[in-house]
Scaffold this motif. Structure first.
Motif, PDB file in Angstrom:
ATOM      1  N   SER A   1       0.849  -1.165   0.000  1.00  0.00           N
ATOM      2  CA  SER A   1       0.000   0.000   0.000  1.00  0.00           C
ATOM      3  C   SER A   1       0.896   1.230   0.000  1.00  0.00           C
ATOM      4  O   SER A   1       2.039   1.167  -0.394  1.00  0.00           O
ATOM      5  CB  SER A   1      -0.964  -0.030   1.186  1.00  0.00           C
ATOM      6  N   THR A   2       0.380   2.345   0.431  1.00  0.00           N
ATOM      7  CA  THR A   2       1.190   3.551   0.388  1.00  0.00           C
ATOM      8  C   THR A   2       1.731   3.925   1.748  1.00  0.00           C
ATOM      9  O   THR A   2       2.435   4.907   1.873  1.00  0.00           O
ATOM     10  CB  THR A   2       0.354   4.724  -0.152  1.00  0.00           C
ATOM     11  N   CYS A   3       1.424   3.157   2.754  1.00  0.00           N
ATOM     12  CA  CYS A   3       1.784   3.621   4.093  1.00  0.00           C
ATOM     13  C   CYS A   3       2.812   2.758   4.804  1.00  0.00           C
ATOM     14  O   CYS A   3       3.264   3.133   5.869  1.00  0.00           O
ATOM     15  CB  CYS A   3       0.524   3.724   4.948  1.00  0.00           C
ATOM     16  N   VAL A   4       3.179   1.622   4.288  1.00  0.00           N
ATOM     17  CA  VAL A   4       4.104   0.755   4.998  1.00  0.00           C
ATOM     18  C   VAL A   4       5.240   0.345   4.067  1.00  0.00           C
ATOM     19  O   VAL A   4       4.998  -0.156   2.986  1.00  0.00           O
ATOM     20  CB  VAL A   4       3.383  -0.516   5.512  1.00  0.00           C
ATOM     21  N   CYS A   5       6.484   0.586   4.473  1.00  0.00           N
ATOM     22  CA  CYS A   5       7.643   0.219   3.662  1.00  0.00           C
ATOM     23  C   CYS A   5       8.645  -0.518   4.533  1.00  0.00           C
ATOM     24  O   CYS A   5       8.780  -0.230   5.709  1.00  0.00           O
ATOM     25  CB  CYS A   5       8.340   1.451   3.088  1.00  0.00           C
ATOM     26  N   TRP A   6       9.354  -1.442   3.916  1.00  0.00           N
ATOM     27  CA  TRP A   6      10.406  -2.159   4.608  1.00  0.00           C
ATOM     28  C   TRP A   6      11.659  -2.115   3.776  1.00  0.00           C
ATOM     29  O   TRP A   6      11.603  -2.403   2.583  1.00  0.00           O
ATOM     30  CB  TRP A   6      10.028  -3.631   4.799  1.00  0.00           C
ATOM     31  N   PRO A   7      12.814  -1.788   4.355  1.00  0.00           N
ATOM     32  CA  PRO A   7      14.037  -1.873   3.568  1.00  0.00           C
ATOM     33  C   PRO A   7      14.340  -3.332   3.261  1.00  0.00           C
ATOM     34  O   PRO A   7      13.979  -4.220   4.024  1.00  0.00           O
ATOM     35  CB  PRO A   7      15.103  -1.274   4.482  1.00  0.00           C
TER      36      PRO A   7
ATOM     37  N   THR B   1       8.857 -13.025   4.171  1.00  0.00           N
ATOM     38  CA  THR B   1       7.669 -12.396   4.740  1.00  0.00           C
ATOM     39  C   THR B   1       7.941 -10.904   4.903  1.00  0.00           C
ATOM     40  O   THR B   1       8.910 -10.516   5.554  1.00  0.00           O
ATOM     41  CB  THR B   1       7.299 -13.030   6.086  1.00  0.00           C
ATOM     42  N   VAL B   2       7.095 -10.083   4.294  1.00  0.00           N
ATOM     43  CA  VAL B   2       7.247  -8.632   4.405  1.00  0.00           C
ATOM     44  C   VAL B   2       6.147  -8.002   5.252  1.00  0.00           C
ATOM     45  O   VAL B   2       6.313  -6.892   5.743  1.00  0.00           O
ATOM     46  CB  VAL B   2       7.324  -7.957   3.017  1.00  0.00           C
ATOM     47  N   VAL B   3       5.033  -8.696   5.385  1.00  0.00           N
ATOM     48  CA  VAL B   3       3.962  -8.290   6.299  1.00  0.00           C
ATOM     49  C   VAL B   3       3.582  -9.538   7.061  1.00  0.00           C
ATOM     50  O   VAL B   3       3.179 -10.534   6.468  1.00  0.00           O
ATOM     51  CB  VAL B   3       2.737  -7.738   5.533  1.00  0.00           C
ATOM     52  N   ASP B   4       3.734  -9.491   8.379  1.00  0.00           N
ATOM     53  CA  ASP B   4       3.500 -10.683   9.197  1.00  0.00           C
ATOM     54  C   ASP B   4       2.330 -10.466  10.148  1.00  0.00           C
ATOM     55  O   ASP B   4       2.471  -9.786  11.174  1.00  0.00           O
ATOM     56  CB  ASP B   4       4.765 -11.035   9.974  1.00  0.00           C
ATOM     57  N   ASP B   5       1.177 -10.975   9.765  1.00  0.00           N
ATOM     58  CA  ASP B   5      -0.005 -10.945  10.619  1.00  0.00           C
ATOM     59  C   ASP B   5      -0.328  -9.532  11.101  1.00  0.00           C
ATOM     60  O   ASP B   5      -0.516  -9.279  12.279  1.00  0.00           O
ATOM     61  CB  ASP B   5       0.179 -11.900  11.805  1.00  0.00           C
ATOM     62  N   MET B   6      -0.394  -8.604  10.160  1.00  0.00           N
ATOM     63  CA  MET B   6      -0.672  -7.203  10.473  1.00  0.00           C
ATOM     64  C   MET B   6      -2.141  -6.901  10.199  1.00  0.00           C
ATOM     65  O   MET B   6      -2.749  -7.517   9.323  1.00  0.00           O
ATOM     66  CB  MET B   6       0.222  -6.309   9.617  1.00  0.00           C
ATOM     67  N   ARG B   7      -2.682  -5.942  10.921  1.00  0.00           N
ATOM     68  CA  ARG B   7      -4.060  -5.543  10.662  1.00  0.00           C
ATOM     69  C   ARG B   7      -4.173  -5.008   9.232  1.00  0.00           C
ATOM     70  O   ARG B   7      -3.410  -4.149   8.812  1.00  0.00           O
ATOM     71  CB  ARG B   7      -4.514  -4.485  11.654  1.00  0.00           C
ATOM     72  N   LEU B   8      -5.118  -5.567   8.496  1.00  0.00           N
ATOM     73  CA  LEU B   8      -5.316  -5.186   7.101  1.00  0.00           C
ATOM     74  C   LEU B   8      -5.614  -3.691   6.984  1.00  0.00           C
ATOM     75  O   LEU B   8      -5.116  -3.024   6.082  1.00  0.00           O
ATOM     76  CB  LEU B   8      -6.438  -6.025   6.484  1.00  0.00           C
ATOM     77  N   GLN B   9      -6.384  -3.152   7.880  1.00  0.00           N
ATOM     78  CA  GLN B   9      -6.707  -1.727   7.862  1.00  0.00           C
ATOM     79  C   GLN B   9      -5.437  -0.888   7.917  1.00  0.00           C
ATOM     80  O   GLN B   9      -5.299   0.098   7.211  1.00  0.00           O
ATOM     81  CB  GLN B   9      -7.616  -1.382   9.035  1.00  0.00           C
ATOM     82  N   ARG B  10      -4.479  -1.303   8.721  1.00  0.00           N
ATOM     83  CA  ARG B  10      -3.225  -0.552   8.838  1.00  0.00           C
ATOM     84  C   ARG B  10      -2.415  -0.636   7.535  1.00  0.00           C
ATOM     85  O   ARG B  10      -1.838   0.349   7.092  1.00  0.00           O
ATOM     86  CB  ARG B  10      -2.407  -1.087   9.998  1.00  0.00           C
ATOM     87  N   VAL B  11      -2.390  -1.805   6.926  1.00  0.00           N
ATOM     88  CA  VAL B  11      -1.654  -1.976   5.676  1.00  0.00           C
ATOM     89  C   VAL B  11      -2.274  -1.131   4.569  1.00  0.00           C
ATOM     90  O   VAL B  11      -1.568  -0.499   3.786  1.00  0.00           O
ATOM     91  CB  VAL B  11      -1.600  -3.465   5.267  1.00  0.00           C
ATOM     92  N   LEU B  12      -3.601  -1.106   4.512  1.00  0.00           N
ATOM     93  CA  LEU B  12      -4.291  -0.380   3.446  1.00  0.00           C
ATOM     94  C   LEU B  12      -4.380   1.118   3.707  1.00  0.00           C
ATOM     95  O   LEU B  12      -4.554   1.896   2.778  1.00  0.00           O
ATOM     96  CB  LEU B  12      -5.702  -0.939   3.251  1.00  0.00           C
ATOM     97  N   GLY B  13      -4.325   1.497   4.969  1.00  0.00           N
ATOM     98  CA  GLY B  13      -4.461   2.910   5.297  1.00  0.00           C
ATOM     99  C   GLY B  13      -5.897   3.397   5.246  1.00  0.00           C
ATOM    100  O   GLY B  13      -6.152   4.598   5.157  1.00  0.00           O
ATOM    101  N   ARG B  14      -6.839   2.478   5.287  1.00  0.00           N
ATOM    102  CA  ARG B  14      -8.264   2.819   5.298  1.00  0.00           C
ATOM    103  C   ARG B  14      -9.040   1.653   5.889  1.00  0.00           C
ATOM    104  O   ARG B  14      -8.566   0.518   5.894  1.00  0.00           O
ATOM    105  CB  ARG B  14      -8.747   3.141   3.894  1.00  0.00           C
TER     106      ARG B  14
ATOM    107  N   ARG C   1      -6.711  -9.497   9.501  1.00  0.00           N
ATOM    108  CA  ARG C   1      -5.257  -9.473   9.443  1.00  0.00           C
ATOM    109  C   ARG C   1      -4.771 -10.030   8.102  1.00  0.00           C
ATOM    110  O   ARG C   1      -5.478 -10.783   7.444  1.00  0.00           O
ATOM    111  CB  ARG C   1      -4.687 -10.265  10.616  1.00  0.00           C
ATOM    112  N   VAL C   2      -3.553  -9.662   7.726  1.00  0.00           N
ATOM    113  CA  VAL C   2      -2.970 -10.089   6.461  1.00  0.00           C
ATOM    114  C   VAL C   2      -1.505 -10.457   6.685  1.00  0.00           C
ATOM    115  O   VAL C   2      -0.825  -9.874   7.526  1.00  0.00           O
ATOM    116  CB  VAL C   2      -3.088  -8.984   5.383  1.00  0.00           C
ATOM    117  N   THR C   3      -1.047 -11.457   5.929  1.00  0.00           N
ATOM    118  CA  THR C   3       0.361 -11.820   5.870  1.00  0.00           C
ATOM    119  C   THR C   3       0.735 -11.874   4.401  1.00  0.00           C
ATOM    120  O   THR C   3       0.006 -12.444   3.586  1.00  0.00           O
ATOM    121  CB  THR C   3       0.626 -13.182   6.544  1.00  0.00           C
ATOM    122  N   ILE C   4       1.871 -11.253   4.065  1.00  0.00           N
ATOM    123  CA  ILE C   4       2.332 -11.219   2.679  1.00  0.00           C
ATOM    124  C   ILE C   4       3.777 -11.682   2.636  1.00  0.00           C
ATOM    125  O   ILE C   4       4.614 -11.194   3.402  1.00  0.00           O
ATOM    126  CB  ILE C   4       2.229  -9.802   2.082  1.00  0.00           C
TER     127      ILE C   4
END
Length: 168
Positions: A12-18, A145-158, A130-133
């Protein structure tokens, strides 16, 4: 001075990982191996075109830019998403351009991102969905794994409730 292209996984537009030290370089990644596993809760799905990979690089001396968007397609055995054969060819071509810049000693700055745009299937979605990617750029390194069991709302920003209904 040549800079190595920096891989960034972004969802999404709100979460980045190096990029992690163990992740393959997006310029040497095997286009046939590029894939994503996306674990979503019941009631949420990824529609056609809803998983997108973007690779960008800038030739700093000329201000030239290589920017390509790749829409991953669902694999037939429902094990995830991958590049289409046509996009594998496009990625190979883009990697060639960027590699030429780097081999010529040209400063190259770049990024790799991955976004999802899920939809609602009509089933009840858990309030704290929740979502895992996990992403893969070559067969040897496997999925990272770049997203580990994170709230989907937080990943999407909405809010998840604001997602559109899936077609069909």
């Amino acid at each position: 001075m040549m800079k190595k292209i920096l891989g960034l996984w972004a969802v999404s537009t709100c979460v980045c990982w190096p990029a992690l030290a163990t992740e393959p370089d997006p310029i040497t990644a095997d286009p046939a191996a590029v894939a994503a596993h996306i674990a979503l809760p019941a009631g949420v799905a990824i529609p056609d075109g809803g998983a997108v990979l973007v690779l960008s690089a800038t030739h700093e001396a000329l201000g030239a830019r290589s920017h390509e968007t790749y829409r991953l397609v669902a694999l037939p055995n429902a094990s995830g998403f991958a590049l289409s054969p046509a996009d594998q060819v496009r990625l190979t071509q883009q990697q060639g351009v960027i590699t030429e810049w780097m081999n010529a000693g040209i400063d190259v700055d770049g990024s790799m991102s991955f976004t999802i745009d899920p939809c609602l299937t009509g089933e009840d979605v858990p309030r704290r969905a929740r979502v895992t990617i996990a992403l893969r750029a070559d067969h040897d390194s496997g999925f990272q794994t770049v997203v580990d069991d994170m709230r989907l709302q937080r990943v999407l920003g909405r809010p998840v409730a604001e997602l559109e209904a899936c077609a069909g």
